[in-house]
Design an enzyme around this catalytic site. Structure first.
Site, mmCIF file in Angstrom:
data_model
loop_
_atom_site.group_PDB
_atom_site.id
_atom_site.type_symbol
_atom_site.label_atom_id
_atom_site.label_comp_id
_atom_site.label_asym_id
_atom_site.label_seq_id
_atom_site.Cartn_x
_atom_site.Cartn_y
_atom_site.Cartn_z
ATOM 1 C CG ASN A 1 99.049 34.967 58.436
ATOM 2 O OD1 ASN A 1 99.341 34.064 59.213
ATOM 3 N ND2 ASN A 1 99.075 36.246 58.790
ATOM 4 C CE LYS B 1 97.116 42.916 58.909
ATOM 5 N NZ LYS B 1 97.595 41.677 58.264
#
Length: 318
Positions: free
Chosen positions: A56, A179
């Site tokens: 992001n 993650k």
């Protein structure tokens, strides 16, 4: 690498991969006014941590110098906000092992706590399981900060860190977790079956499956939604941790409905709607080229209709 006893477990909770904001001119340098304002918003929201230079944050478009300045700026803003010890993770990437190790050294020098590391993928056709495992082990051996494996097959030519590989890598004293942007909830369960969270944890790569992930052992999430609705993400986590599972599930459904706006909208759509709803300059919301701008009015109307309704729930928590 420090001794095993000195490695800090990755903190449970909600971590936001901060967006990176650029000026709306030809050079697209970082817009530090907007960047600082956004980081202040994130730290003051009560999030358990912030990730700098993740997907992001458009990590692949950032120079090493920009990453270093972003981390240092984030740490100073966190300190000014009364949270000097809040967790800061930085994306450390590259296409060869020596470059990734160098980035972990930069992370340490700049004040980051952890490194989030993707599989190198330019030579994806040569990256078999042995090569991937060896890469993470070599980086972890040399890194001055603990590693968080970043499993995101969609941006690394389909390369996947599977459960067998996680089983091996989780035993490394300087690798603290993974993650899972692959959405692999079964991987969460298999990680928890083998490891205590303090040894090696599994994080949801999106918040729209946070409650299901926690139900099988996840310790939290790194979610782009926290760039806009951090308190609602925290509410879900806190409700579940308090044993209020039905309330957490109800909130999860609301969040999942909204999160499709971020998922389908992409990073350019995410930045556009965050800028619109947070009152940032729209000219600073564009991704670095060649990522296309989010200019289609129908898409803008759609993402607004999907994402905006949760603002009322977020405001209740302020």
């Amino acid at each position: 690498m420090g001794s095993t006893s000195s490695v800090k477990p990755f903190p449970p909770g909600i971590h936001a991969p901060s967006l990176t904001w650029f000026r709306g001119d030809a050079n697209q340098e970082i817009d530090w006014d907007v960047q600082k304002k956004h980081l202040e918003f994130l730290f003051k929201s009560g999030l358990h941590g912030v990730v700098i230079a993740g997907t992001n944050g458009e990590a692949v478009t950032l120079s090493r110098e920009e990453k270093e300045t972003l981390v240092k700026t984030a740490r100073q803003i966190a300190t000014d906000a009364g949270r000097p010890d809040v967790t800061i993770t930085v994306g450390c990437g590259g296409q060869c092992t020596r470059d990734v190790i160098a980035e972990t050294q930069l992370a340490k020098a700049a004040g980051a706590d952890y490194a989030l590391v993707l599989v190198p993928s330019y030579f994806h056709f040569a990256m078999n399981e042995t090569a991937i495992v060896s890469f993470f082990q070599e980086v972890a051996d040399a890194s001055p900060v603990p590693l968080l494996i970043y499993n995101f097959p969609g941006v690394v030519a389909g390369l996947d860190v599977n459960s067998d590989m996680l089983s091996t890598l989780g035993a490394h004293p300087n690798i603290v977790g993974v993650k899972l942007t692959c959405g692999g909830i079964a991987k969460v369960a298999r990680v928890r079956a083998q490891f205590q969270p303090e040894e090696f944890c599994a994080l949801a790569g999106q918040s729209d499956w946070l409650v299901p992930a926690m139900a099988v052992g996840s310790t939290g999430t790194i979610t782009g939604v926290a760039n806009l609705y951090p308190k609602f993400c925290l509410e879900i986590f806190n409700l579940y941790q308090a044993g209020k599972v039905q309330e957490a599930e109800a909130a999860q459904i609301k969040l999942a409905e909204m999160e499709w706006g971020f998922g389908k909208g992409g990073i350019n759509g995410t930045k556009w709607i965050v800028a619109k709803l947070r009152g940032y300059p729209i000219e600073s919301c564009h991704c670095r080229r060649p990522y296309p701008q989010f200019l289609d009015e129908k898409k803008q109307a759609w993402i607004t209709s999907v994402v905006s309704p949760l603002a009322a729930e977020e405001n209740k928590l302020n």
